[in-house]
Enzyme design. Structure first.
Site, PDB file in Angstrom:
ATOM      1  N   LYS A  13      68.603  84.105 -34.847  1.00 26.17           N
ATOM      2  CA  LYS A  13      69.811  83.278 -34.723  1.00 26.17           C
ATOM      3  C   LYS A  13      70.959  83.826 -35.581  1.00 26.17           C
ATOM      4  O   LYS A  13      72.078  83.971 -35.108  1.00 26.17           O
ATOM      5  CB  LYS A  13      69.521  81.825 -35.138  1.00 26.17           C
ATOM      6  CG  LYS A  13      68.481  81.135 -34.272  1.00 26.17           C
ATOM      7  CD  LYS A  13      68.385  79.644 -34.573  1.00 26.17           C
ATOM      8  CE  LYS A  13      67.955  79.311 -35.987  1.00 26.17           C
ATOM      9  NZ  LYS A  13      66.584  79.752 -36.335  1.00 26.17           N
ATOM     10  N   ARG A  80      68.466  70.598 -35.558  1.00 26.83           N
ATOM     11  CA  ARG A  80      67.059  70.931 -35.766  1.00 26.83           C
ATOM     12  C   ARG A  80      66.164  69.743 -35.434  1.00 26.83           C
ATOM     13  O   ARG A  80      64.950  69.866 -35.533  1.00 26.83           O
ATOM     14  CB  ARG A  80      66.835  71.309 -37.227  1.00 26.83           C
ATOM     15  CG  ARG A  80      66.899  72.815 -37.495  1.00 26.83           C
ATOM     16  CD  ARG A  80      66.721  73.019 -38.994  1.00 26.83           C
ATOM     17  NE  ARG A  80      66.132  74.291 -39.343  1.00 26.83           N
ATOM     18  CZ  ARG A  80      66.833  75.355 -39.726  1.00 26.83           C
ATOM     19  NH1 ARG A  80      68.134  75.312 -39.755  1.00 26.83           N
ATOM     20  NH2 ARG A  80      66.204  76.465 -40.068  1.00 26.83           N
ATOM     21  N   ARG A 112      62.386  90.573 -44.232  1.00 30.29           N
ATOM     22  CA  ARG A 112      63.833  90.376 -44.168  1.00 30.29           C
ATOM     23  C   ARG A 112      64.438  90.442 -45.573  1.00 30.29           C
ATOM     24  O   ARG A 112      63.878  89.929 -46.522  1.00 30.29           O
ATOM     25  CB  ARG A 112      64.145  89.008 -43.548  1.00 30.29           C
ATOM     26  CG  ARG A 112      65.615  88.614 -43.648  1.00 30.29           C
ATOM     27  CD  ARG A 112      65.967  87.494 -42.705  1.00 30.29           C
ATOM     28  NE  ARG A 112      65.479  86.202 -43.123  1.00 30.29           N
ATOM     29  CZ  ARG A 112      65.740  85.080 -42.447  1.00 30.29           C
ATOM     30  NH1 ARG A 112      66.424  85.135 -41.312  1.00 30.29           N
ATOM     31  NH2 ARG A 112      65.275  83.933 -42.870  1.00 30.29           N
ATOM     32  N   ARG A 145      65.051  85.977 -49.459  1.00 30.46           N
ATOM     33  CA  ARG A 145      65.301  84.551 -49.578  1.00 30.46           C
ATOM     34  C   ARG A 145      64.062  83.871 -50.145  1.00 30.46           C
ATOM     35  O   ARG A 145      62.950  84.228 -49.804  1.00 30.46           O
ATOM     36  CB  ARG A 145      65.614  83.967 -48.189  1.00 30.46           C
ATOM     37  CG  ARG A 145      67.060  84.085 -47.807  1.00 30.46           C
ATOM     38  CD  ARG A 145      67.331  83.718 -46.370  1.00 30.46           C
ATOM     39  NE  ARG A 145      66.703  82.479 -45.911  1.00 30.46           N
ATOM     40  CZ  ARG A 145      66.965  81.917 -44.732  1.00 30.46           C
ATOM     41  NH1 ARG A 145      67.842  82.470 -43.910  1.00 30.46           N
ATOM     42  NH2 ARG A 145      66.350  80.815 -44.357  1.00 30.46           N
ATOM     43  N   ARG A 156      57.680  76.332 -42.790  1.00 31.42           N
ATOM     44  CA  ARG A 156      58.877  76.263 -41.942  1.00 31.42           C
ATOM     45  C   ARG A 156      58.491  76.323 -40.469  1.00 31.42           C
ATOM     46  O   ARG A 156      59.079  75.635 -39.636  1.00 31.42           O
ATOM     47  CB  ARG A 156      59.832  77.415 -42.292  1.00 31.42           C
ATOM     48  CG  ARG A 156      60.521  77.200 -43.641  1.00 31.42           C
ATOM     49  CD  ARG A 156      61.112  78.476 -44.163  1.00 31.42           C
ATOM     50  NE  ARG A 156      62.254  78.940 -43.400  1.00 31.42           N
ATOM     51  CZ  ARG A 156      62.655  80.209 -43.356  1.00 31.42           C
ATOM     52  NH1 ARG A 156      61.997  81.138 -44.031  1.00 31.42           N
ATOM     53  NH2 ARG A 156      63.706  80.550 -42.663  1.00 31.42           N
TER      54      ARG A 156
HETATM   55  P1  AMP Z   1      68.191  78.599 -42.035  1.00 31.96           P
HETATM   56  O1  AMP Z   1      69.030  79.550 -42.813  1.00 31.96           O
HETATM   57  O2  AMP Z   1      68.838  78.112 -40.773  1.00 31.96           O
HETATM   58  O3  AMP Z   1      66.780  79.101 -41.808  1.00 31.96           O
HETATM   59  O4  AMP Z   1      68.047  77.284 -42.952  1.00 31.96           O
HETATM   60  C1  AMP Z   1      67.452  77.359 -44.227  1.00 31.96           C
HETATM   61  C2  AMP Z   1      66.967  75.987 -44.670  1.00 31.96           C
HETATM   62  O5  AMP Z   1      68.072  75.085 -44.772  1.00 31.96           O
HETATM   63  C3  AMP Z   1      65.987  75.298 -43.734  1.00 31.96           C
HETATM   64  O6  AMP Z   1      64.654  75.743 -43.920  1.00 31.96           O
HETATM   65  C4  AMP Z   1      66.165  73.844 -44.153  1.00 31.96           C
HETATM   66  O7  AMP Z   1      65.542  73.607 -45.394  1.00 31.96           O
HETATM   67  C5  AMP Z   1      67.663  73.766 -44.386  1.00 31.96           C
HETATM   68  N1  AMP Z   1      68.408  73.408 -43.164  1.00 31.96           N
HETATM   69  C6  AMP Z   1      69.290  74.205 -42.483  1.00 31.96           C
HETATM   70  N2  AMP Z   1      69.780  73.577 -41.411  1.00 31.96           N
HETATM   71  C7  AMP Z   1      69.197  72.357 -41.390  1.00 31.96           C
HETATM   72  C8  AMP Z   1      69.256  71.244 -40.508  1.00 31.96           C
HETATM   73  N3  AMP Z   1      70.025  71.290 -39.409  1.00 31.96           N
HETATM   74  N4  AMP Z   1      68.508  70.149 -40.795  1.00 31.96           N
HETATM   75  C9  AMP Z   1      67.735  70.090 -41.901  1.00 31.96           C
HETATM   76  N5  AMP Z   1      67.603  71.110 -42.774  1.00 31.96           N
HETATM   77  C10 AMP Z   1      68.328  72.231 -42.527  1.00 31.96           C
END
Ligand code: AMP
Length: 199
Positions: A13, A80, A112, A145, A156
Site C-alpha cells: 500500500k 481498517r 523492510r 519499524r 498485525r
Molecule cells: P500502517 O503504517 O498502515 O501499517 O499502520 C501502522 C499502525 O498504525 C497499525 O498497525 C495500527 O496500529 C495503526 N493504524 C494505522 N491506521 C489505522 C486505522 N485506520 N485504524 C486503527 N489503527 C491504525
C-alpha cells in the site's frame, strides 16, 4: 479522484501510494505515518504492539484531514474496520485491494527498512539501498519499524484477517473494489493498477 488502498500489512500500500500520488498529483494520506509522528506514548504503545487505535479516534482524525482535500486523495491504511468504512461513505472512492499471501507478507515486512527522514521504503533483498543503512534519495538513516519485528507482524496479520479483511466483501458488494495481484515487483504492480484505470 479518491482512492482507497486496502490490503494486508506489507501488501504494498505505502509503495503504491507514493507512486500514485506522484502520477495523479493528489496527496498520499497514510494514517500509519500520521500516528508514527504522534508524540503520545499511548499511541506509540498501541503501534508497537500491532494493535488498532480506536475507531472513534481514527474517524475523527481522518474526517478532519479529508475535509481539507478538494481535489481527491489516496488513503493508505484507512479504513481498517467496517465502522471506519461507514464513516467515509460520503466520499465516493475507487478501492484498490492488494491481494497477497501471508507468507510473502512476512518476508516483505521482516526485510523492510524505512527512511527516518523522507519515509522511502526499501527491502534488503529486492530493493536494497546503495549504501547500507542510508537512504538513496535523501541520505537519511534507514531503520526497521518497531512493528516489523516477527511477533508483532504475526499479531498485525491476525488483526488484519479479523477486522480488515471483511472490507473486501463490503466494497465488492458496493461495486467499488478493484483487485490487484500484489506478489510482483512494485513496478509490475503499478503497471497493473494503471491498466485497471485504462491508462
Ligand atoms: P500502517 O503504517 O498502515 O501499517 O499502520 C501502522 C499502525 O498504525 C497499525 O498497525 C495500527 O496500529 C495503526 N493504524 C494505522 N491506521 C489505522 C486505522 N485506520 N485504524 C486503527 N489503527 C491504525
Amino acid at each position: 479522484m479518491n482512492i482507497i488502498l486496502l490490503g494486508a500489512p506489507g501488501s504494498g500500500k505505502g509503495t503504491q501510494a507514493e507512486k500514485l500520488a506522484k502520477y495523479f498529483d493528489i496527496p498520499h494520506i497514510s494514517t500509519g505515518d500520521i500516528l508514527r509522528n504522534s508524540t503520545d506514548p499511548r499511541i506509540q504503545n498501541i503501534l508497537s504492539e500491532g494493535k488498532f487505535v480506536s475507531d472513534d479516534e481514527m474517524i475523527e482524525l481522518v474526517k478532519k484531514r479529508l475535509a481539507k482535500e478538494k481535489n481527491g486523495f489516496i488513503l493508505d491504511g484507512f479504513p481498517r474496520t467496517i465502522a471506519q468504512a461507514d464513516a467515509i461513505k460520503s466520499y465516493p472512492s475507487k478501492v484498490l485491494y492488494f491481494k497477497i499471501d501471508d507468507e510473502l507478507v512476512k518476508n516483505r515486512l521482516s526485510l523492510r527498512r524505512t527512511c527516518n527522514s523522507c519515509k522511502a521504503i526499501y527491502h534488503l533483498e529486492n530493493k536494497p539501498p546503495l549504501h547500507e543503512s542510508k537512504c538513496d534519495l535523501c541520505g537519511g538513516i534507514l531503520t526497521q519499524r518497531q512493528d516489523d519485528k516477527d511477533v508483532v507482524i504475526a499479531e498485525r496479520l491476525r488483526i488484519y484477517h479479523e477486522k480488515t479483511a471483511p472490507l473486501i466483501a463490503y466494497y465488492a458488494k458496493e461495486g467499488s473494489l478493484v483487485e490487484i495481484p500484489s506478489d510482483g515487483t512494485p513496478e509490475e504492480t503499478f503497471k497493473k493498477i494503471l491498466a485497471r484505470f485504462g491508462l
